[in-house]
Design an enzyme around this catalytic site. Structure first.
Site, PDB file in Angstrom:
ATOM      1  N   LYS A  22      -8.257  21.827   7.404  1.00 20.15           N
ATOM      2  CA  LYS A  22      -7.995  21.907   5.892  1.00 20.15           C
ATOM      3  C   LYS A  22      -8.252  20.283   5.361  1.00 20.15           C
ATOM      4  O   LYS A  22      -8.711  19.892   4.572  1.00 20.15           O
ATOM      5  CB  LYS A  22      -6.517  21.957   5.894  1.00 20.15           C
ATOM      6  CG  LYS A  22      -5.886  21.674   4.594  1.00 20.15           C
ATOM      7  CD  LYS A  22      -4.394  22.013   4.599  1.00 20.15           C
ATOM      8  CE  LYS A  22      -3.313  20.979   5.114  1.00 20.15           C
ATOM      9  NZ  LYS A  22      -2.997  20.009   4.391  1.00 20.15           N
ATOM     10  N   ASN A  23      -7.916  19.317   6.201  1.00 14.79           N
ATOM     11  CA  ASN A  23      -8.008  17.837   5.808  1.00 14.79           C
ATOM     12  C   ASN A  23      -9.291  17.229   5.814  1.00 14.79           C
ATOM     13  O   ASN A  23      -9.487  16.225   5.674  1.00 14.79           O
ATOM     14  CB  ASN A  23      -6.717  17.094   6.747  1.00 14.79           C
ATOM     15  CG  ASN A  23      -5.298  17.463   6.172  1.00 14.79           C
ATOM     16  OD1 ASN A  23      -5.188  18.257   5.204  1.00 14.79           O
ATOM     17  ND2 ASN A  23      -4.325  16.954   6.926  1.00 14.79           N
ATOM     18  N   CYS A 116       7.141  14.322  -1.868  1.00 14.56           N
ATOM     19  CA  CYS A 116       7.316  15.561  -1.380  1.00 14.56           C
ATOM     20  C   CYS A 116       8.201  15.510  -0.253  1.00 14.56           C
ATOM     21  O   CYS A 116       9.045  14.587   0.041  1.00 14.56           O
ATOM     22  CB  CYS A 116       5.744  15.830  -0.865  1.00 14.56           C
ATOM     23  SG  CYS A 116       5.614  15.126   0.808  1.00 14.56           S
ATOM     24  N   ARG A 121       5.661   9.092  -0.433  1.00 16.31           N
ATOM     25  CA  ARG A 121       4.104   9.179  -0.696  1.00 16.31           C
ATOM     26  C   ARG A 121       3.152   8.432  -1.842  1.00 16.31           C
ATOM     27  O   ARG A 121       2.651   9.166  -2.516  1.00 16.31           O
ATOM     28  CB  ARG A 121       3.663  10.552  -0.314  1.00 16.31           C
ATOM     29  CG  ARG A 121       4.355  11.212   0.730  1.00 16.31           C
ATOM     30  CD  ARG A 121       3.774  12.199   1.712  1.00 16.31           C
ATOM     31  NE  ARG A 121       2.408  12.308   2.017  1.00 16.31           N
ATOM     32  CZ  ARG A 121       1.813  13.301   2.243  1.00 16.31           C
ATOM     33  NH1 ARG A 121       2.724  14.277   2.099  1.00 16.31           N
ATOM     34  NH2 ARG A 121       0.565  13.479   2.402  1.00 16.31           N
ATOM     35  N   ASP A 304       1.404  14.658  12.313  1.00 17.11           N
ATOM     36  CA  ASP A 304       1.220  15.942  11.910  1.00 17.11           C
ATOM     37  C   ASP A 304       1.635  17.171  13.323  1.00 17.11           C
ATOM     38  O   ASP A 304       1.718  18.317  13.020  1.00 17.11           O
ATOM     39  CB  ASP A 304      -0.207  16.543  11.408  1.00 17.11           C
ATOM     40  CG  ASP A 304      -0.263  15.920   9.843  1.00 17.11           C
ATOM     41  OD1 ASP A 304      -1.586  16.065   9.377  1.00 17.11           O
ATOM     42  OD2 ASP A 304       0.545  15.501   9.514  1.00 17.11           O
ATOM     43  N   ARG A 396       0.020  27.017   3.581  1.00 16.67           N
ATOM     44  CA  ARG A 396      -0.794  25.885   3.071  1.00 16.67           C
ATOM     45  C   ARG A 396      -1.877  25.334   4.158  1.00 16.67           C
ATOM     46  O   ARG A 396      -2.730  24.925   3.814  1.00 16.67           O
ATOM     47  CB  ARG A 396       0.101  24.693   2.611  1.00 16.67           C
ATOM     48  CG  ARG A 396       1.005  24.975   1.562  1.00 16.67           C
ATOM     49  CD  ARG A 396       1.781  23.474   1.160  1.00 16.67           C
ATOM     50  NE  ARG A 396       0.661  22.574   0.775  1.00 16.67           N
ATOM     51  CZ  ARG A 396       0.904  21.341   0.498  1.00 16.67           C
ATOM     52  NH1 ARG A 396       2.222  20.901   0.399  1.00 16.67           N
ATOM     53  NH2 ARG A 396      -0.207  20.469   0.243  1.00 16.67           N
TER      54      ARG A 396
END
Ligand code: EPZ
Length: 417
Positions: A22-23, A116, A121, A304, A396
């Protein structure tokens, strides 16, 4: 809001294929703004965040099509140089359109992302970099307006090695006049993948993957043709699932070289990792050993993976000390794990996890993407049924999660709300 019901207690058995990262996909899709013509990006995972990026580009006037893990983007007819609040608040990575927009169109109006669940952030370093490259930065009603006739090369030092900050400035610098040097750049594999995609379309980038990246601006770039790298965080998450259930699984399509720090720790905890011809074989122990971890920018232990590793430690033999150094509020999963019987206490950014013999299934709430993954890890080992609420957090970042868990012999059911 969907919820996931998981019956714990069975060791994972079988094989799964890792999806695209995803990133890595998000910045490469955003990089389509740097060039005209049809861009094709492969191995793009089918995730909410990808759909959000697509909506953002379409809202700007781009063409965006997505099917069977392929994204097709055309930005020849961009007419609206704006990333609106209602899209940016859904996904902070929307900020990745800022650098390419200013570089190609000379202007961008992007909503400040706001905080968030895991922290404030800010994007101050992104803005500092663009300012050093000659952009005029104004803040107005929660939006940042960046304008520049043509960005010029500059030397930019990041006092925090920000991942998307490095990606934003690297993309902006590809079309700037002159040479840009990013010092204390992020070294994540996703940064390297973006650099490789940009180099393949004519960008002049040296040093990606190290902490000094040099970009010599060019006048034009060709359309993107790129296949993104596999997702190292999904890989680590499934390794942890095998680790906590004493499972024996094969993971296909992963790149172990992106996971050395994590692998060192999970092997110390007793999980075996062997390269086999059909993929990578992961065998978990009956009960893991307690291991201390401290998150750090790549190549350190990935933030993560912190929540997922903490779930593994809840049933370890001994006490594990877990320190989170990247985000100020990344222990939201602790309260939920305690509801399942875990013995965890924390002060500031350090948690002590005292291993217990058995977790108990419960109703738990996902609070952010990786916290939701840690609840799945715990649920797989817990006695009885666990229901994970607010599944949109999980959707997500994990493609077809229940399908993959089913393939590994897990009883898992999604209840749509
Ligand atoms: C990227 O976020 C990832 N997201 C995150 O993954 C990941 O957790 C994070 O990097 C760290 O590895 C994407 O790549 C889309 P940072 P990013 O800028 O770029 C501070 C997931 O689970 N900072 O490297 O937003 C910041 O507050 C997500 O997939 C500033 O102070 O993270 C944080 O404390 C979650 N000013 C630290 O730096 C800035 O201008 C690292 O943030 C930018 C960042």
């Amino acid at each position: 809001m969907d919820k996931l019901i998981i019956k714990g207690g069975s060791p994972l058995k079988g094989e799964i294929e890792i999806s695209g990262a995803k990133n890595a996909a998000l910045p490469v899709i955003a990089a389509s703004l740097l060039t005209s013509g049809e861009c094709i990006i492969n191995r793009v995972p089918d995730l909410r965040d990808i759909k959000t990026m697509g909506r953002l580009l379409k809202n700007m006037g781009a063409e965006f099509h997505y099917e069977s893990n392929k994204a097709i983007v055309r930005t020849d007819r961009i007419k609206n140089l704006e990333a609106p609040y209602d899209l940016v608040k859904e996904m902070r990575a929307s900020v990745l359109v800022l650098g390419p927009m200013v570089a190609r169109f000379g202007r961008a109006r992007v909503s400040l992302p706001g905080g968030c669940a895991i922290g404030a952030r800010p994007i101050n370093l992104h803005l500092m970099g663009l300012e050093k490259m000659g952009a005029k930065i104004e803040l107005e009603a929660g939006y940042v307006i960046a304008t520049a006739k043509r960005l010029k090369g500059s030397t930019i030092y990041f006092d925090i090695s920000t991942v998307t900050g490095t990606e934003n400035i690297m993309m902006a610098a590809t079309l700037a006049k002159g040479v840009t040097v990013i010092e204390n750049a992020a070294r994540e594999p996703e940064v390297v993948d973006l650099a490789n995609a940009l180099i393949s379309i004519g960008a002049k980038i040296k040093g990606a993957g190290g902490s000094v990246i040099e970009i010599e601006g060019v006048d034009e770039l060709k359309p993107i043709r790129h296949t993104v790298i596999p997702d190292r965080i999904e890989t680590g998450t499934f390794m942890t699932m095998a680790g906590i259930t004493g499972g024996d699984i094969i993971i296909k399509g992963c790149m172990l070289e992106h996971l050395h720090a994590f692998m060192t720790k999970i092997e110390e905890a007793g999980t075996k990792i062997e390269e086999a011809d059909s993929g990578v074989r992961i065998t978990g122990p009956a009960r893991p050993n307690a291991v201390d971890i401290e998150t750090a920018p790549y190549p350190g232990f990935p933030t993560d993976m912190q929540a997922q590793f903490m779930a593994l430690m809840t049933i370890a033999q001994g006490t594990s000390i877990i320190t989170e150094t990247i985000f100020e509020n990344r222990f939201m999963h602790v309260a939920e794990l305690i509801r399942m019987g875990a013995d965890i206490s924390f002060k500031g950014s350090t948690a002590a996890v005292k291993g217990i013999k058995q977790l108990k299934g419960a109703n738990v709430m996902a609070t952010d993407l990786r916290a939701s993954a840690s609840l799945i890890v715990a649920a797989l080992r817990a006695e009885g049924m666990t229901t994970i609420h607010r599944l949109y957090h999980l959707d997500r970042g994990y493609e077809k999660i229940e399908e993959k868990l089913n393939r590994l012999g897990v009883f898992v059911k999604r209840e749509k709300r």
